[in-house]
Design a protein around this motif. Sequence first.
Motif, short mmCIF file in Angstrom:
data_model
loop_
_atom_site.label_atom_id
_atom_site.label_comp_id
_atom_site.label_asym_id
_atom_site.label_seq_id
_atom_site.Cartn_x
_atom_site.Cartn_y
_atom_site.Cartn_z
N GLY A 1 97.49 61.31 86.41
CA GLY A 1 98.42 60.44 86.85
C GLY A 1 98.35 59.82 88.11
N GLU A 2 97.31 60.17 88.69
CA GLU A 2 96.72 59.69 90.10
C GLU A 2 97.26 58.10 90.23
N PRO A 3 96.37 57.27 89.37
CA PRO A 3 96.31 56.08 89.34
C PRO A 3 97.87 55.39 89.08
N ASP A 4 98.63 55.93 88.67
CA ASP A 4 99.93 55.43 88.43
C ASP A 4 100.83 55.56 89.53
N ALA A 5 100.76 56.89 90.17
CA ALA A 5 101.34 57.13 91.40
C ALA A 5 101.05 56.37 92.48
N GLU B 1 98.35 39.11 88.17
CA GLU B 1 98.00 39.41 86.81
C GLU B 1 96.93 40.62 86.65
N GLY B 2 96.67 41.00 85.56
CA GLY B 2 95.57 41.73 85.53
C GLY B 2 95.74 43.22 85.74
N ARG B 3 97.09 44.06 85.41
CA ARG B 3 97.32 45.48 85.95
C ARG B 3 96.46 46.07 85.23
N ALA B 4 95.95 46.03 84.11
CA ALA B 4 94.91 46.99 83.51
C ALA B 4 93.89 47.15 84.35
N GLU B 5 93.07 45.94 85.01
CA GLU B 5 91.96 46.16 85.64
C GLU B 5 92.43 46.62 87.08
N LEU B 6 93.61 46.63 87.38
CA LEU B 6 94.11 47.36 88.92
C LEU B 6 94.00 48.74 88.38
N GLN C 1 91.18 54.20 89.19
CA GLN C 1 91.02 55.34 88.23
C GLN C 1 89.55 55.50 89.03
N ARG C 2 88.90 54.42 89.11
CA ARG C 2 87.40 54.52 89.91
C ARG C 2 87.47 55.44 91.26
N LEU C 3 88.56 54.83 91.84
CA LEU C 3 88.77 55.24 93.38
C LEU C 3 89.08 56.52 93.20
N CYS C 4 89.88 57.16 92.41
CA CYS C 4 90.31 58.63 92.23
C CYS C 4 89.16 59.44 92.05
N THR C 5 88.39 59.10 90.88
CA THR C 5 87.07 59.75 90.76
C THR C 5 86.04 60.03 91.69
N LEU C 6 86.04 58.70 92.54
CA LEU C 6 85.26 58.97 93.73
C LEU C 6 85.77 59.90 94.84
N ALA C 7 87.02 59.57 95.04
CA ALA C 7 87.92 60.66 96.00
C ALA C 7 87.59 62.15 95.59
N ARG C 8 87.76 62.48 94.57
CA ARG C 8 87.69 63.90 93.88
C ARG C 8 86.01 64.20 94.48
N ARG C 9 85.27 63.35 93.91
CA ARG C 9 83.77 63.75 94.03
C ARG C 9 83.57 63.97 95.54
#
Length: 231
Positions: free
Chosen positions: A134-138, A154-159, A164-172
């Motif tokens: 849920g972090e990307p949506d928050a 436009e391109g909210r899917a890409e956003l 999501q990539r950022l959240c994965t990196l941050a957790r790592r």
Amino acid sequence: MATTSPALIPPAGLRALSAKEQLQRAAALNCVAEGAGKPACVGQVFVGIFFDGTGNNKKLDFDEPPPEKRKHTNVVKLFQAFRDDPGQGYFRFYVPGVGTPFPEIGEMTASANGARFKPIQLTDEELSHLIAAGEPDALTQVLSEHFSDLLPKEGRAELHRTLQRLCTLARRCGVERFARLQSLAVAVLGTRGALLDDPKFEPWLQLHAHDEHGFEDALAPWVESAEEQPA
């Protein structure tokens, strides 16, 4: 003597902020965020929703039987103890257990199929995955409210994929505070995602993930450097 005319006022009346100014705004927003930096809801509304267990039903077990045959669960006790005063912002709701009548949703009689369901049990790892999902949506919600000029038209899917990539990196890298994640999101969008592709950024983030002060100031040079690159 030559004179220089001032720049025209933009049509919207607002000057576009630089990447550094965007990060300064993020830092200022973090100062007023509650607790770990998550946006706080300040409305004075108190809602209690009480979900009874499978096969349990307050109406059948407590309301309708004679006093000597009444029984109820701890969920019903909590429901009865919760303040019921809508005029003062207190609302309580009881949801009968799976497999029992629930007229409000069209379940008029007990259901054998429903009674077969068991309570959902999540491990700590599964719960962590659920929260992380849920972090990307928050982040998108916060960015929409405070940094809408950074969001693509436009391109909210890409956003979503970028966040999501950022959240994965941050957790790592050990980033735990939502406020810090928020500042990183501003930086990533300010660099059009280039920050995530820089191999030097992850070691830097691992080193500074737990800095108590000056994180946004230390992050600014990364964004300013990317700003100088052609789009």
